[in-house]
Design a protein around this motif. Structure first.
Motif, PDB file in Angstrom:
ATOM      1  N   VAL A  56       0.865  -1.178   0.000  1.00 50.15           N
ATOM      2  CA  VAL A  56       0.000   0.000   0.000  1.00 50.15           C
ATOM      3  C   VAL A  56       0.902   1.229   0.000  1.00 50.15           C
ATOM      4  O   VAL A  56       1.623   1.475   0.969  1.00 50.15           O
ATOM      5  N   PHE A  57       0.857   1.988  -1.079  1.00 48.73           N
ATOM      6  CA  PHE A  57       1.732   3.141  -1.291  1.00 48.73           C
ATOM      7  C   PHE A  57       0.899   4.414  -1.207  1.00 48.73           C
ATOM      8  O   PHE A  57       0.038   4.663  -2.042  1.00 48.73           O
ATOM      9  N   GLU A  58       1.125   5.215  -0.161  1.00 50.12           N
ATOM     10  CA  GLU A  58       0.433   6.486   0.010  1.00 50.12           C
ATOM     11  C   GLU A  58       1.460   7.607  -0.073  1.00 50.12           C
ATOM     12  O   GLU A  58       2.382   7.684   0.744  1.00 50.12           O
ATOM     13  N   ALA A  59       1.309   8.478  -1.050  1.00 46.77           N
ATOM     14  CA  ALA A  59       2.291   9.536  -1.288  1.00 46.77           C
ATOM     15  C   ALA A  59       1.664  10.906  -1.103  1.00 46.77           C
ATOM     16  O   ALA A  59       0.461  11.100  -1.286  1.00 46.77           O
ATOM     17  N   LEU A  60       2.502  11.885  -0.773  1.00 51.78           N
ATOM     18  CA  LEU A  60       2.086  13.265  -0.629  1.00 51.78           C
ATOM     19  C   LEU A  60       3.142  14.145  -1.284  1.00 51.78           C
ATOM     20  O   LEU A  60       4.275  14.226  -0.808  1.00 51.78           O
ATOM     21  N   ARG A  61       2.775  14.780  -2.367  1.00 52.53           N
ATOM     22  CA  ARG A  61       3.680  15.669  -3.076  1.00 52.53           C
ATOM     23  C   ARG A  61       3.770  17.022  -2.366  1.00 52.53           C
ATOM     24  O   ARG A  61       2.908  17.366  -1.564  1.00 52.53           O
ATOM     25  N   VAL A  62       4.806  17.785  -2.706  1.00 58.63           N
ATOM     26  CA  VAL A  62       4.865  19.166  -2.220  1.00 58.63           C
ATOM     27  C   VAL A  62       4.434  20.146  -3.302  1.00 58.63           C
ATOM     28  O   VAL A  62       4.218  21.325  -3.017  1.00 58.63           O
ATOM     29  N   GLY A  63       4.305  19.687  -4.535  1.00 56.81           N
ATOM     30  CA  GLY A  63       4.001  20.594  -5.631  1.00 56.81           C
ATOM     31  C   GLY A  63       2.555  20.623  -6.069  1.00 56.81           C
ATOM     32  O   GLY A  63       2.238  21.191  -7.113  1.00 56.81           O
ATOM     33  N   TYR A  64       1.650  20.030  -5.289  1.00 58.27           N
ATOM     34  CA  TYR A  64       0.250  20.066  -5.710  1.00 58.27           C
ATOM     35  C   TYR A  64      -0.317  21.468  -5.480  1.00 58.27           C
ATOM     36  O   TYR A  64       0.188  22.223  -4.632  1.00 58.27           O
ATOM     37  N   CYS A  66      -1.974  24.569  -4.047  1.00 55.50           N
ATOM     38  CA  CYS A  66      -2.371  25.003  -2.698  1.00 55.50           C
ATOM     39  C   CYS A  66      -1.713  24.210  -1.581  1.00 55.50           C
ATOM     40  O   CYS A  66      -2.188  24.217  -0.433  1.00 55.50           O
ATOM     41  N   ALA A  67      -0.613  23.520  -1.870  1.00 57.08           N
ATOM     42  CA  ALA A  67       0.090  22.774  -0.821  1.00 57.08           C
ATOM     43  C   ALA A  67       0.460  23.705   0.328  1.00 57.08           C
ATOM     44  O   ALA A  67       1.057  24.753   0.122  1.00 57.08           O
ATOM     45  N   SER A  68       0.118  23.316   1.541  1.00 57.40           N
ATOM     46  CA  SER A  68       0.308  24.191   2.701  1.00 57.40           C
ATOM     47  C   SER A  68       0.495  23.358   3.955  1.00 57.40           C
ATOM     48  O   SER A  68       0.244  22.142   3.974  1.00 57.40           O
ATOM     49  N   ASP A  69       0.928  24.027   5.036  1.00 56.24           N
ATOM     50  CA  ASP A  69       1.024  23.350   6.325  1.00 56.24           C
ATOM     51  C   ASP A  69      -0.317  22.750   6.729  1.00 56.24           C
ATOM     52  O   ASP A  69      -0.388  21.650   7.282  1.00 56.24           O
ATOM     53  N   ARG A  70      -1.398  23.481   6.461  1.00 58.78           N
ATOM     54  CA  ARG A  70      -2.730  23.032   6.864  1.00 58.78           C
ATOM     55  C   ARG A  70      -3.112  21.725   6.190  1.00 58.78           C
ATOM     56  O   ARG A  70      -3.504  20.757   6.854  1.00 58.78           O
ATOM     57  N   LEU A  71      -2.989  21.678   4.882  1.00 56.76           N
ATOM     58  CA  LEU A  71      -3.398  20.481   4.146  1.00 56.76           C
ATOM     59  C   LEU A  71      -2.419  19.340   4.384  1.00 56.76           C
ATOM     60  O   LEU A  71      -2.830  18.180   4.554  1.00 56.76           O
ATOM     61  N   HIS A  72      -1.121  19.658   4.387  1.00 58.17           N
ATOM     62  CA  HIS A  72      -0.122  18.618   4.628  1.00 58.17           C
ATOM     63  C   HIS A  72      -0.320  17.969   5.996  1.00 58.17           C
ATOM     64  O   HIS A  72      -0.291  16.734   6.111  1.00 58.17           O
ATOM     65  N   ARG A  73      -0.488  18.790   7.023  1.00 55.68           N
ATOM     66  CA  ARG A  73      -0.630  18.227   8.370  1.00 55.68           C
ATOM     67  C   ARG A  73      -1.847  17.306   8.438  1.00 55.68           C
ATOM     68  O   ARG A  73      -1.785  16.214   9.034  1.00 55.68           O
ATOM     69  N   PHE A  74      -2.951  17.705   7.833  1.00 53.35           N
ATOM     70  CA  PHE A  74      -4.168  16.903   7.880  1.00 53.35           C
ATOM     71  C   PHE A  74      -3.952  15.547   7.203  1.00 53.35           C
ATOM     72  O   PHE A  74      -4.353  14.505   7.720  1.00 53.35           O
ATOM     73  N   VAL A 231      -0.494  29.376   5.526  1.00 52.22           N
ATOM     74  CA  VAL A 231      -1.775  28.719   5.815  1.00 52.22           C
ATOM     75  C   VAL A 231      -1.481  27.637   6.850  1.00 52.22           C
ATOM     76  O   VAL A 231      -1.066  26.531   6.514  1.00 52.22           O
ATOM     77  N   GLN A 232      -1.684  27.961   8.091  1.00 50.81           N
ATOM     78  CA  GLN A 232      -1.210  27.125   9.183  1.00 50.81           C
ATOM     79  C   GLN A 232      -2.190  25.996   9.522  1.00 50.81           C
ATOM     80  O   GLN A 232      -3.380  26.063   9.204  1.00 50.81           O
ATOM     81  N   PRO A 233      -1.706  24.955  10.191  1.00 53.85           N
ATOM     82  CA  PRO A 233      -2.597  23.880  10.634  1.00 53.85           C
ATOM     83  C   PRO A 233      -3.693  24.413  11.549  1.00 53.85           C
ATOM     84  O   PRO A 233      -3.558  25.481  12.157  1.00 53.85           O
ATOM     85  N   VAL A 234      -4.770  23.650  11.639  1.00 47.89           N
ATOM     86  CA  VAL A 234      -5.897  24.035  12.479  1.00 47.89           C
ATOM     87  C   VAL A 234      -6.081  22.999  13.580  1.00 47.89           C
ATOM     88  O   VAL A 234      -5.411  21.965  13.609  1.00 47.89           O
ATOM     89  N   SER A 235      -7.010  23.281  14.482  1.00 51.20           N
ATOM     90  CA  SER A 235      -7.207  22.376  15.618  1.00 51.20           C
ATOM     91  C   SER A 235      -7.858  21.059  15.201  1.00 51.20           C
ATOM     92  O   SER A 235      -7.679  20.045  15.886  1.00 51.20           O
ATOM     93  N   MET A 236      -8.609  21.048  14.101  1.00 51.20           N
ATOM     94  CA  MET A 236      -9.229  19.806  13.633  1.00 51.20           C
ATOM     95  C   MET A 236      -8.139  18.843  13.163  1.00 51.20           C
ATOM     96  O   MET A 236      -7.390  19.149  12.240  1.00 51.20           O
ATOM     97  N   ARG A 237      -8.037  17.688  13.792  1.00 51.07           N
ATOM     98  CA  ARG A 237      -7.031  16.697  13.429  1.00 51.07           C
ATOM     99  C   ARG A 237      -7.507  15.869  12.241  1.00 51.07           C
ATOM    100  O   ARG A 237      -8.691  15.600  12.090  1.00 51.07           O
ATOM    101  N   GLY A 238      -6.567  15.447  11.424  1.00 50.45           N
ATOM    102  CA  GLY A 238      -6.885  14.562  10.321  1.00 50.45           C
ATOM    103  C   GLY A 238      -6.761  13.103  10.711  1.00 50.45           C
ATOM    104  O   GLY A 238      -6.288  12.761  11.798  1.00 50.45           O
ATOM    105  N   GLY A 239      -7.190  12.221   9.821  1.00 46.43           N
ATOM    106  CA  GLY A 239      -7.016  10.793  10.018  1.00 46.43           C
ATOM    107  C   GLY A 239      -8.285  10.060  10.386  1.00 46.43           C
ATOM    108  O   GLY A 239      -9.292  10.648  10.785  1.00 46.43           O
ATOM    109  N   SER A 240      -8.216   8.749  10.274  1.00 47.48           N
ATOM    110  CA  SER A 240      -9.385   7.900  10.507  1.00 47.48           C
ATOM    111  C   SER A 240      -9.825   7.885  11.962  1.00 47.48           C
ATOM    112  O   SER A 240     -11.017   7.759  12.257  1.00 47.48           O
ATOM    113  N   VAL A 241      -8.876   8.005  12.867  1.00 51.06           N
ATOM    114  CA  VAL A 241      -9.232   7.997  14.291  1.00 51.06           C
ATOM    115  C   VAL A 241     -10.036   9.239  14.638  1.00 51.06           C
ATOM    116  O   VAL A 241     -11.095   9.165  15.277  1.00 51.06           O
ATOM    117  N   ALA A 242      -9.549  10.408  14.204  1.00 51.97           N
ATOM    118  CA  ALA A 242     -10.278  11.649  14.471  1.00 51.97           C
ATOM    119  C   ALA A 242     -11.620  11.654  13.750  1.00 51.97           C
ATOM    120  O   ALA A 242     -12.607  12.186  14.277  1.00 51.97           O
TER     121      ALA A 242
END
Length: 498
Positions: A56-64, A66-74, A231-242
């Protein structure tokens, strides 16, 4: 040797399955979860059939865009949850976060060169369809794109629907069969898959897995990535647990959804849209939890008539929520699927809407703002500014206010085409649930899509208008204004205006 295709599986190329390779590859790009995932089910079935390990290969580019701290962190918080979930399975999970633009180039090809086939997610908008199409054309191995987007397969409809009532009939007609064909809660089940302990060192040395510091939420590690740090991270956490925790909270008040969800101060909307957008939760899981709460069965379904109420045989709150989850959300998916070239353009609006908006494009505006002023919440209108500040600070905006937000951008922009671009760029940048079929559907709705002509007025023509004055009369916003409503535009403070 092959598995039968169904409405959720699309052949992205004509290359063969190569049974002599080392593993089956699931390229996770939109359905970023380890359960209730048709694409993962498909990959597991292939691995079982071919007696090969699964990667299972999950990748996250930096060049998409609107790439930002907010979206990346989530997204990275979702990777952390996936790493823990897949550690309990026979699959090898490989998360990759690109450190510099272009560093990930060639990685998919290197993995595919060792794969019997590639299974990926079929998501109908943003840059993902082009990315899958381009990759499938390059790879010399079969690529299958699998639809996990909604309760109904997106290609069941076979055409774009122009209005919610027509699509609602489509949902009601097919939901009985669709609910019998859901994704697996435990994708690996009893299937004895072979395990792969590690990837070839030639891959991992050039493209190391995401650093543990990143997965653990290190601010310093995130700050080193070349993305938008404003565009900074927000208090809403990402992921399946959250996501599961958010669903638990929502279920505690879903019974009053029909009364409360339009009122920003009540804070009784589901707030599940970011998790649905990034694939951290499945609409099937949400549906199952809602109906289980009400001890529901298929026998309670009513007559197929397109009505918003009464079909499901549930409480009013649950019925109102399911109309949002199935009708409006999947209508947006339908539009992106069958109108891939214009779902987010002015030219894609209904003819009557284009005609009336262009006829009024030169009408005098009392206020005209730049995109920078809109983004900074620097208008004369305290309620609009409060909604925009909520978006900037929380990464999310209440749905009722999104409608007002878009209508006023139309009213305060130089023209309707410019207004559409402003809506899209602001929401794409700041919203966790931007870049999504539902977001694009929302912008288009403010300009007439899915709607009918209304009495004509300045600027709007016969497109439905909205005002802050009437919004404040209809819904409760005082708490929102108290929290986000100060600091209105310079020398433009004062009463709410139409």
């Amino acid at each position: 040797m092959s598995l039968p295709l169904n409405l959720r599986v699309r052949e992205a190329n004509q290359a063969p399955v190569r049974q002599d390779r080392s593993f089956v590859l699931y390229w996770m790009i939109a359905t970023r979860r380890a359960v209730h995932n048709f694409a993962l089910d498909r990959a597991v079935d292939w691995a079982s059939r071919l007696q090969l390990p699964l990667v299972v290969f999950e990748a996250l580019r930096v060049g998409y865009p609107c790439a930002s701290d907010r979206l990346h962190r989530f997204v990275i918080e979702g990777m952390r949850d996936n790493a823990a979930a897949f550690a309990r399975t026979p699959a090898l999970y490989y998360p990759y976060v690109e450190p510099e633009p272009g560093d990930g180039s060639g990685l998919l090809e290197a993995l595919a060169a060792r794969a019997a086939l590639v299974v990926t997610d079929d998501f109908p908008c943003f840059f993902l369809p082009d990315m899958v199409s381009s990759a499938a054309a390059r790879l010399a191995v079969r690529v299958e794109a699998v639809d996990s987007n909604g309760l109904l397969p997106i290609r069941l409809a076979e055409r774009a629907y122009p209005a919610a009532v027509h699509f609602r009939r489509h949902v009601q007609k097919h939901i009985r069969v669709a609910l019998k064909e859901g994704p697996r809660e435990s994708p690996f089940g009893e299937q004895p898959l072979r395990r792969l302990s590690t990837l070839d060192v030639s891959v991992t040395s050039r493209w190391p897995s995401a650093a543990q510091a990143l997965l653990d939420g290190s601010d310093a590690a995130l700050a080193r990535l070349p993305i938008d740090h404003s565009v900074q991270p927000v208090s809403m956490r990402g992921g399946s647990v959250a996501a599961a925790e958010r669903l638990d909270r929502f279920l505690s008040y879903v019974g009053s959804y029909h009364e409360d969800h339009n009122h920003p101060d009540a804070d009784r909307s589901s707030r599940l849209s970011p998790y649905l957008h990034f694939g951290h939760i499945s609409p099937h899981e949400i549906f199952a939890r809602v109906v289980r709460r009400e001890r529901w069965s298929l026998s309670r379904l009513g007559t197929v008539n397109g009505a918003r109420e009464g079909f499901w045989g549930l409480s009013q709150g649950a019925e109102a929520f399911l109309d949002q989850l199935l009708t409006w959300r999947e209508l947006a998916l339908n539009t992106c699927t069958y109108r891939p070239d214009d779902y987010d353009t002015f030219a894609g609006l209904p003819g009557w809407a284009q005609e009336t908006l262009l006829a009024h494009a030169t009408d005098k505006r009392s206020f005209v703002y730049t995109e920078q002023e809109f983004a900074a919440a620097a208008t004369h209108d305290p309620l609009w500014n409060a909604a925009q500040r909520q978006l900037r600070e929380e990464g999310w905006m209440h749905n009722y206010l999104r409608m007002l937000w878009g209508k006023k951008i139309l009213e305060w922009s130089a023209g309707p085409e410019e207004a559409l671009g402003i809506m899209r760029r602001i929401m794409d940048r700041w919203a966790l649930d931007g870049r999504d079929p539902n977001s694009y559907a929302g912008y288009a709705w403010t300009l007439g899509r899915y709607d009918r002509p209304w009495p004509e007025r300045a600027i709007y023509g016969s497109v439905r208008s909205m005002s802050s004055v009437n919004t404040r009369k209809k819904v409760r916003v005082e708490a929102l204004l108290n929290r986000y409503g100060d600091g209105t535009g310079p020398s433009r403070q004062g009463a709410l205006l139409d």
